[in-house]
Design a protein around this motif. Structure first.
Motif, PDB file in Angstrom:
ATOM      1  N   GLN A 108       0.815  -1.211   0.000  1.00  0.00           N
ATOM      2  CA  GLN A 108       0.000   0.000   0.000  1.00  0.00           C
ATOM      3  C   GLN A 108       0.851   1.264   0.000  1.00  0.00           C
ATOM      4  O   GLN A 108       2.028   1.236   0.346  1.00  0.00           O
ATOM      5  CB  GLN A 108      -0.898   0.010   1.230  1.00  0.00           C
ATOM      6  N   SER A 146      -4.260   0.507  -2.249  1.00  0.00           N
ATOM      7  CA  SER A 146      -4.378  -0.426  -1.127  1.00  0.00           C
ATOM      8  C   SER A 146      -3.491  -1.644  -1.367  1.00  0.00           C
ATOM      9  O   SER A 146      -3.038  -1.876  -2.490  1.00  0.00           O
ATOM     10  CB  SER A 146      -5.837  -0.855  -0.973  1.00  0.00           C
ATOM     11  N   ASN A 157      -9.556  -3.527   1.187  1.00  0.00           N
ATOM     12  CA  ASN A 157     -10.350  -2.426   0.635  1.00  0.00           C
ATOM     13  C   ASN A 157     -11.591  -3.009  -0.030  1.00  0.00           C
ATOM     14  O   ASN A 157     -11.479  -3.909  -0.866  1.00  0.00           O
ATOM     15  CB  ASN A 157      -9.516  -1.646  -0.387  1.00  0.00           C
TER      16      ASN A 157
END
Lengths: 308, 409
Positions: free
Chosen positions: B320, B344, B392
């Motif tokens: 990330q 992410s 996510n």
């Protein structure tokens, strides 16, 4: 504009047809290309004692054999591949069979004589590794099966390197295309009718690559009523029947020549085998019939070079 | 009377002989391969890209879960210009519609992140064009390119220069190149939705690569790339949720970014199978903290009737961005905030199948190629190298169907 440079090499009538506006530059390209053909002829001639090929043949029977340069190594590698891919039909050690087969005489040799010569034939008996080639006693190799085609491709490359991008190299009917006509249209290579020497029975549009033909009606012989081509199966030592002439178009003249030779040696099955290759080709059998024609066109062509 | 076995063997023979001929020093192909295109070609591809709907557990209960779909038409025309140069023009026209992730909210019941979508408000057209001219010397080439891309809310222009030089009987080739792009961003409805109304960004990219023919059957290429972007690098259509203020703020990212890539490609022809293996690896590192690994595997299998089958597989994993969070407790001191799934941590796999068929000399004495392909992409935090605490909810999966017709004149 088109410039033509006829010359003679490798026992064949040859010609360069090159386009270019600068006449001097085109002439220089032609000079360099012809010099390249002559270099290859000298290097791989069977008839010259100082050739690389003669040095290899003279070394037959020597335990250490002889070391060869990169170009020769590349050609020997190529010959090995052709041998493997043709199940032993394409064999550069088969030339000694000429000792017993004299096609001009029309006489058939004794079977025992053929068997004796066959003991000195076979690429599988040659040790070719680590840049050294070792021939068994009495063996000989020659590059007759692809030397002219290789020279045609090399000459075309030399023309390219001299800035010529439209033209062709014709070494006795083995053709390597330098590039299509300046307007982009392909060369139209005529395939001569083996029975009527001056007529093209078909033509092939060729923009790139090469064309080669194996076989020739003049070199057929009739044995016990059957027509045989002037080409010997290295596995039997006997001529092959079935096809009189095979013409092939391929990405290089060298490939075209190898494919046409292998097809000839496959006899009756040669046309089917070529079909499998996916290359434009034309086969004529010993009765003069067209057996396989793929990618060919009938009709008049522009800029025709007619060879069979 | 055809023998299928003979046909198969014959095709293998041509491959083997060609490879062997290529290995000959100074035979035509190496010299020709580096030249300008020799005939005009025209490629047309239509593709349909469709994202899977948001999984119900990841979205707002009862909301429409549809995501993006894109119909795309691409063309490419390449033509020789004189004897030593060529010109290539690429163009795309596509129509995009659907919804995209807007921001992430904590579920009022259990606090897990749920994705809020933009609603199916997107209905856009995009067009781009890129022209490249190249001039070829005996031992190399130079090229220059220029292009643009236009959308309702986005305009971009780019220019590039490149050069190639070969050595060692053309067994070794060095390539370098650089490009610059200028982007203008004019988001729609900027006043209604608290977006910036006008921003821009600039990017420069440079690369240097070397390719080496290893044997008659194998070759390798390795390329280092560097990119630098400056300006507005945030996504004006996304927002990030801050728990301490109980609301969302604009997606906000650093105003510059340095990116490094290292790509290595290996090709190996297996003449016994008449196929070629493509193995590519790409390492990506940027100064936002993202690094990623991409492994691409493909097998190009030639079969009779001039048909080629290409199964492919790709694995991708990224870490990330430093400032990314799926949900923020408090605002960051540096002011950055983004919950974009593309920043992410996640992994993805892609598998695909492509079929091509060459048809020479037909119709109109032209050479044609037809291709059909299908690709399936799936991303998931569980596929990442590293373990991911909170996935996510906006991670995307999609499929692409494409059909291509190419013709050479």
């Amino acid at each position: 504009m088109l410039h033509r440079f006829p010359f003679s090499a490798m026992a064949s009538p040859c010609e360069l047809q090159l386009y270019g506006d600068d006449e001097a530059a085109v002439a220089e390209a032609a000079r360099a290309a012809i010099a390249e053909v002559e270099r290859i002829e000298r290097k791989y001639s069977r008839y010259r004692d100082d050739s690389v090929l003669s040095a290899i043949n003279h070394s037959a029977g020597e335990p250490d054999g002889v070391a060869v340069d990169d170009e020769t190594a590349g050609l020997l590698d190529y010959a090995t591949t052709a041998f493997e891919q043709s199940d032993g039909l394409f064999d550069i050690s088969s030339g000694v069979l000429r000792e017993v087969w004299d096609f001009r005489s029309g006489r058939v040799p004794e079977r025992a004589a053929v068997e004796r010569v066959l003991e000195r034939v076979g690429w599988q008996r040659v040790r070719w590794q680590d840049g050294r080639i070792r021939l068994a006693p009495g063996m000989q190799i020659d590059f007759g099966g692809f030397g002219k085609e290789y020279a045609a491709d090399r000459a075309a490359t030399v023309c390219h390197e001299h800035g010529v991008s439209a033209g062709l190299v014709d070494l006795g009917g083995d053709i390597s295309i330098v590039g299509p006509h300046p307007d982009g249209s392909p060369w139209k290579v005529g395939i001569r009718d083996p029975r009527a020497r001056d007529d093209a029975i078909a033509w092939i549009p060729v923009a790139h690559g090469g064309v080669a033909t194996s076989g020739d009606d003049q070199r057929c012989m009739v044995i016990e009523g059957r027509r045989y081509a002037h080409i010997l199966d290295p596995r039997t030592g006997w001529p092959v029947s079935g096809l009189a002439s095979v013409s092939v178009v391929a990405p290089h003249c060298l490939l075209a020549g190898t494919a046409s030779t292998i097809a000839m040696l496959r006899g009756e099955e040669g046309a089917d085998w070529l079909d499998g290759l996916g290359l434009p080709s034309l086969c004529v059998d010993t009765e003069g019939r067209v057996r396989g024609a793929r990618g060919l066109r009938r009709g008049e062509g522009r800029g025709v070079t007619t060879h069979a | 009377m055809k023998h299928p076995k003979d046909t198969k063997r014959a095709e293998g023979a041509l491959g083997a002989l060609t490879a062997s001929a290529m290995a000959l020093p100074g035979l035509a192909p190496a010299a020709l391969a580096d030249g300008p295109v020799e005939e005009t070609s025209w490629d047309n591809e239509y593709s349909y890209y469709r994202e899977d709907g948001l999984r119900p557990s990841k979205g707002v209960p009862g909301a429409d879960n549809d995501r993006m779909e894109i119909h795309s038409y691409q063309f490419r025309v390449a033509t020789p210009v004189g004897e030593r140069s060529d010109l290539t023009v690429n163009g795309t026209y596509e129509s995009l519609s659907g919804a995209s992730p807007w921001f992430v909210l904590p579920d009022p019941v259990d606090g897990t992140p749920i994705q809020v979508m933009s609603g199916s408000t997107i209905d856009e057209k995009r067009g781009d064009m890129l022209a490249t001219g190249a001039y070829y010397f005996d031992q190399g080439s130079i090229n220059a390119s220029g292009g643009f891309s236009i959308e309702t809310d986005y305009y971009s222009g780019n220019i590039g220069l490149g050069a190639e030089r070969s050595f060692n009987d053309k067994n070794t080739t060095l390539s370098i190149g650089a490009s610059a792009s200028f982007d203008w961003i004019r988001p729609t409805d900027c006043n209604e939705f608290d977006r910036i109304c006008s921003e821009d960004k600039q990017s420069v990219n440079a690369f240097a690569g070397i390719s080496q023919i290893l044997t008659r059957h194998s070759a390798i290429q390795s390329t280092l790339g560097f990119g630098y972007s400056d300006g507005f690098l945030s996504d004006p259509y996304k927002r990030a949720y801050i728990d301490s203020i109980g609301s969302t703020i604009r997606d906000s990212r650093p105003d510059d970014r340095k990116q490094f890539t290292w790509t290595t490609k290996y090709r190996h022809h297996v003449s016994g199978f008449n196929g070629t293996a493509h193995i590519d690896y790409k390492l990506y590192v940027d100064d936002w903290g993202i690094n990623s690994h991409t492994l691409d595997l493909a097998w190009y299998q030639s079969i009779p009737w001039q048909v080629q089958i290409v199964p492919s597989f790709r694995y991708y994993s990224q870490s990330q961005a430093d400032f990314y969070e799926v949900l923020y407790q408090t605002p960051r001191n540096d002011g950055n905030a983004s919950s974009d799934f593309r920043l992410s941590p996640y992994g993805a796999i892609t598998y695909g199948l492509k079929l091509t068929k060459d048809v020479e000399d037909w119709p109109g004495h032209l050479d044609w190629q037809f291709a059909l392909s299908y690709e399936r992409y799936e991303s998931d935090s569980g596929l990442a190298f590293q373990s991911v605490d909170v996935e996510n909810p906006g991670l995307v999966s999609f499929r692409i169907f494409a059909a291509r017709i190419s013709v050479k004149f």
